[in-house]
Design an enzyme around this catalytic site. Structure first.
Site, PDB file in Angstrom:
ATOM      1  N   ALA A  73       0.948  -1.182  -0.432  1.00 28.43           N
ATOM      2  CA  ALA A  73      -0.419   0.066   0.006  1.00 28.43           C
ATOM      3  C   ALA A  73       0.799   0.923   0.241  1.00 28.43           C
ATOM      4  O   ALA A  73       2.352   1.350   0.855  1.00 28.43           O
ATOM      5  CB  ALA A  73      -1.039  -0.060   1.695  1.00 28.43           C
ATOM      6  N   GLY A 118       0.242  -4.983   0.328  1.00 27.68           N
ATOM      7  CA  GLY A 118      -0.804  -4.813  -0.455  1.00 27.68           C
ATOM      8  C   GLY A 118       0.524  -6.272  -2.254  1.00 27.68           C
ATOM      9  O   GLY A 118      -1.246  -6.390  -2.388  1.00 27.68           O
ATOM     10  N   GLU A 121      -0.529  -9.655  -0.979  1.00 24.54           N
ATOM     11  CA  GLU A 121      -2.030  -9.635  -1.106  1.00 24.54           C
ATOM     12  C   GLU A 121      -2.220  -9.790  -2.850  1.00 24.54           C
ATOM     13  O   GLU A 121      -3.908 -10.738  -2.569  1.00 24.54           O
ATOM     14  CB  GLU A 121      -2.653  -8.897  -0.403  1.00 24.54           C
ATOM     15  CG  GLU A 121      -1.729  -8.735   1.338  1.00 24.54           C
ATOM     16  CD  GLU A 121      -2.395  -8.106   1.892  1.00 24.54           C
ATOM     17  OE1 GLU A 121      -2.812  -6.781   2.687  1.00 24.54           O
ATOM     18  OE2 GLU A 121      -3.239  -7.848   3.489  1.00 24.54           O
ATOM     19  N   GLU A 141       3.792  -5.398   7.624  1.00 26.17           N
ATOM     20  CA  GLU A 141       2.750  -4.024   8.203  1.00 26.17           C
ATOM     21  C   GLU A 141       2.745  -4.252   8.916  1.00 26.17           C
ATOM     22  O   GLU A 141       2.582  -3.266   9.882  1.00 26.17           O
ATOM     23  CB  GLU A 141       1.495  -4.288   7.719  1.00 26.17           C
ATOM     24  CG  GLU A 141       0.267  -4.489   5.946  1.00 26.17           C
ATOM     25  CD  GLU A 141       1.400  -5.804   5.749  1.00 26.17           C
ATOM     26  OE1 GLU A 141       2.066  -6.372   6.220  1.00 26.17           O
ATOM     27  OE2 GLU A 141      -0.112  -5.990   4.434  1.00 26.17           O
TER      28      GLU A 141
END
Ligand code: CAA
Length: 267
Positions: A73, A118, A121, A141
Site C-alpha cells: 500500500a 498489499g 496480497e 505491515e
C-alpha cells in the site's frame, strides 16, 4: 495521457490486449508500484473490462520496472488517513482482490520483484503466481504498526498453512523467491528473462481447454474453500452438471472420440 478502456483513462496502469490475453502492468515505478486508492480504482475498471469481454481468456498481472511487482500500500497516502477512511479503503481494496480471484478467467501474477504487503496480497488473489528469481515476498505491515488489510490474514494461511502464515505476518520477514516456492506461496520460479513467456505458455495451455470447465473449476475451488467439504462437493456437482449440459462438453467428447483437436465456444 494513460491507456483508455471502457470510458476510463488509466494513469497508474498499462493495459494491453493481445489476442486472448490481457496484460495489466502496475505502473508507478518511482514508488516501486505502491498501491494507492487510484491504483485500486483503475484495477477495478480493468478487471471488470476483462470479465465482460468474451474474447479475453486470461490475464498477466505484473509490475513495471525491474525492481518491484508492488511494494505494498502507498505508505504516504496511508500515513494521513483516519481509521474510518482506512476501513473504507481497505474494504475497497479487498473487493478488487475478490473481483480478481473470482473473475472466472485465469489471472497469472508474474512477480518481477518486491511483492510486499498489499503487493503480496494482490498476487495471492491471482489464480497462479510465477516468480522471477529476484522476486521477494513478505507481509511487513507490523513494522509500520499496522497489519495486513488486503486479504493477507485470510489468503496466506489458506495457501501456505497457519503456522508459516503467522510467522511471516508477525515477523514481517522478507523472503526470497526460492523460499516462497518452498513454502507454496508461488507456483514456479523462473529466470527473470522468462517470466512473461512462461506466464504466457501457462495461459495458452489453459486457454486450449473448455472455457466453461475452466471458469467453473475456479468457482468450485474458491467457493469450496469457504465452507465445509460436503458443501463444496455439492457446489462441485452442480457446476459439473452445468458443464456436462454444455456444447463444450459435446465438442470435447466428440473431438476426443474422433481423434481431432476440440474447438470450444464457451457455451
Ligand atoms: N509506499 C510508498 N512509497 C514507497 C513504498 C510504499 N509502500 N515502497 C517504496 N516506496 C518509495 C520509497 O519511499 C522511495 O521513494 P523516494 O525515491 O522518493 O525516496 C522509492 O519508493 C524507492 O524505495 P526505496 O528507496 O526504499 O528502495 P530500496 O531498494 O532501498 O528498498 C523496499 C525497497 C525494501 C521495498 C522498501 O522500499 C520498503 O521497505 N518499502 C515499503 C514496504 C512495505 O512496508 N510495504 C507494506 C505497506 S503497508 C500495506 O501494504 C498494507 C496493506 O496490507 C494493504
Amino acid at each position: 495521457m494513460g491507456t483508455a478502456v471502457a470510458g476510463s483513462t488509466f494513469q497508474n496502469l498499462l493495459y494491453e490486449k493481445k489476442g486472448a490475453i490481457v496484460y495489466v502492468t502496475l505502473n508507478r515505478p518511482k514508488v516501486l508500484n505502491a498501491l494507492n486508492q487510484a491504483v485500486f480504482a483503475e484495477l477495478k475498471a480493468a478487471f471488470e473490462d476483462v470479465r465482460d469481454d468474451a474474447a479475453v481468456r486470461g490475464v498477466i498481472l505484473t509490475g513495471s520496472g525491474d525492481k518491484a511487482f508492488a511494494a505494498g500500500a502507498d505508505i504516504a497516502e496511508m500515513s494521513t488517513s483516519t481509521g474510518v477512511q482506512a476501513e473504507e479503503s481497505t474494504r475497497h481494496a479487498q473487493s478488487v482482490t475478490e473481483l480478481i480471484e473470482n473473475l472466472g478467467k485465469p489471472v497469472i501474477a508474474a512477480v518481477n520483484g518486491f511483492a510486499l504487503g498489499g503487493g503480496c496480497e494482490l498476487a495471492m488473489a491471482c489464480t497462479i503466481r510465477i516468480a522471477a528469481e529476484t522476486a521477494k515476498f513478505g507481509q511487513p505491515e507490523v513494522k509500520l504498526g499496522i497489519m495486513p488489510g488486503a486479504g493477507g490474514t485470510q489468503r496466506l494461511p489458506r495457501l501456505i498453512g497457519k503456522g508459516r502464515a503467522l510467522q511471516l505476518i508477525l515477523s514481517g520477514e522478507i523472503i526470497s523467491a526460492q523460499e516462497a516456492y518452498r513454502i507454496g506461496l508461488v507456483n514456479e520460479v523462473v529466470p527473470n528473462a522468462n517470466l512473461i513467456s512462461r506466464s504466457e505458455a501457462i495461459l495458452n495451455q489453459i486457454n486450449s481447454n473448455g472455457p466453461l470447465g475452466v471458469k467453473y473449476s475456479i468457482d468450485a475451488v474458491n467457493k469450496g474453500l469457504d465452507g465445509s467439504v460436503s458443501e463444496g462437493l455439492l457446489i462441485e456437482a452442480s457446476l459439473f452438471g452445468i458443464c456436462a449440459g454444455s456444447e463444450d462438453k459435446k465438442e470435447g467428447t466428440s473431438a476426443f472420440l474422433a481423434k481431432r483437436a476440440p474447438n470450444f465456444q464457451g457455451r
